[in-house]
Design an enzyme around this catalytic site. Structure first.
Site, PDB file in Angstrom:
ATOM      1  N   GLY A  38       1.002  -1.081  -0.001  1.00 62.87           N
ATOM      2  CA  GLY A  38       0.104   0.090  -0.027  1.00 62.87           C
ATOM      3  C   GLY A  38       0.917   1.420  -0.028  1.00 62.87           C
ATOM      4  N   GLU A  93       4.091   3.896   6.204  1.00 65.73           N
ATOM      5  CA  GLU A  93       2.717   3.010   6.253  1.00 65.73           C
ATOM      6  C   GLU A  93       1.804   3.886   5.492  1.00 65.73           C
ATOM      7  OE1 GLU A  93       1.210   0.616   5.856  1.00 65.73           O
ATOM      8  OE2 GLU A  93       0.421  -0.150   7.780  1.00 65.73           O
ATOM      9  N   ASP A  94       0.765   3.139   4.834  1.00 69.33           N
ATOM     10  CA  ASP A  94      -0.195   3.758   3.923  1.00 69.33           C
ATOM     11  C   ASP A  94      -1.483   4.219   5.087  1.00 69.33           C
ATOM     12  OD1 ASP A  94      -1.154   1.014   4.652  1.00 69.33           O
ATOM     13  OD2 ASP A  94      -1.833   0.776   2.865  1.00 69.33           O
ATOM     14  N   ASP A  97      -5.549   1.854  10.669  1.00 67.37           N
ATOM     15  CA  ASP A  97      -7.026   1.586  10.888  1.00 67.37           C
ATOM     16  C   ASP A  97      -7.081   0.743  12.439  1.00 67.37           C
ATOM     17  OD1 ASP A  97      -9.741   0.737  10.633  1.00 67.37           O
ATOM     18  OD2 ASP A  97      -9.464  -0.619   8.963  1.00 67.37           O
ATOM     19  N   LYS A 125      -7.590   6.579  10.392  1.00 70.45           N
ATOM     20  CA  LYS A 125      -9.041   6.250  10.343  1.00 70.45           C
ATOM     21  C   LYS A 125      -9.536   6.624  11.718  1.00 70.45           C
ATOM     22  CE  LYS A 125     -10.142   3.076   6.486  1.00 70.45           C
ATOM     23  NZ  LYS A 125     -10.918   1.877   6.336  1.00 70.45           N
ATOM     24  N   ARG A 157      -4.964   0.139  -7.057  1.00 69.40           N
ATOM     25  CA  ARG A 157      -3.983   0.882  -6.400  1.00 69.40           C
ATOM     26  C   ARG A 157      -3.417   2.126  -7.334  1.00 69.40           C
ATOM     27  NH1 ARG A 157      -2.128  -2.186  -2.218  1.00 69.40           N
ATOM     28  NH2 ARG A 157      -2.351  -4.448  -2.364  1.00 69.40           N
TER      29      ARG A 157
END
Ligand code: IMP
Ligand code: MG
Length: 169
Positions: A38, A93-94, A97, A125, A157
């Protein structure tokens, strides 16, 4: 799919993050541990933004962390060897969550001998109390997002913008 963050907004924010990271790091070389897949576009753009905003040389390391099958979360698996002994590493990191991925990745890098671990996350998030983000791109609502590295079952993506796929919960 509804637009959430445009390519232009992403690029602007990444330029700001690069300024901040460059300022905090002086002229030292940086070790990025990129969490695939990601974060691939984020890492590519952030590392290049650092080269234009300062004199940091960026060393790239890659690990793969997989936790989702579609939108259903399973056990997190880490693959990939990194040479980070005595390095001050930045995890790229993308998205944060549940925090399960980073709860595995952070101790893994410490076990590999990293002397410090900072976290750079494009999206968040929710607030996750035990995971501290050092550099955050954007706080986003609790929707499934795709584009700019974010996938749904490996699709989407390569979209240049971040879009909302569908509502979760
Ligand atoms: P966590 O382990 O629940 O914090 O989730 C982190 C990982 O799940 C991220 O690194 C992403 O790869 C993936 N993920 C979580 N939310 C999304 C989303 O909305 N779209 C795409 N991937 C996501
Ligand atoms: Mg990820």
């Amino acid at each position: 799919m509804d637009l959430l963050i445009s390519a232009k907004e992403i690029a602007n924010r990444i330029a700001e993050l690069a300024q901040e990271i460059g300022k905090d790091s002086g002229e030292q070389d940086l070790d990025f541990v990129v969490v695939l897949k990601g974060a691939i576009y984020f890492a590519a753009d952030l590392s290049r933004a650092l080269s234009t905003s300062g004199s940091n040389s960026v060393h790239l390391h890659f690990i793969t962390a997989k936790s989702y099958d579609g939108v259903t979360q399973g056990e997190v698996k880490i693959e990939g060897q990194v040479q980070v002994k005595d390095k001050n590493v930045f995890i790229i990191e993308d998205i944060l969550d549940s925090g399960n991925t980073l709860r595995k990745v952070i101790p893994y890098l410490k076990e590999q001998g990293a002397s410090s671990v900072k976290l750079v996350c494009l999206l968040k998030k929710h607030d996750i109390p035990d995971i501290k983000i050092d550099y955050l791109g954007f706080q986003v609502p609790n929707h499934w997002v795709v584009g700019y590295g974010f996938d749904l079952d490996q699709k989407y993506r390569n979209l240049p913008d971040i879009r909302i796929y569908k509502e979760t919960k």
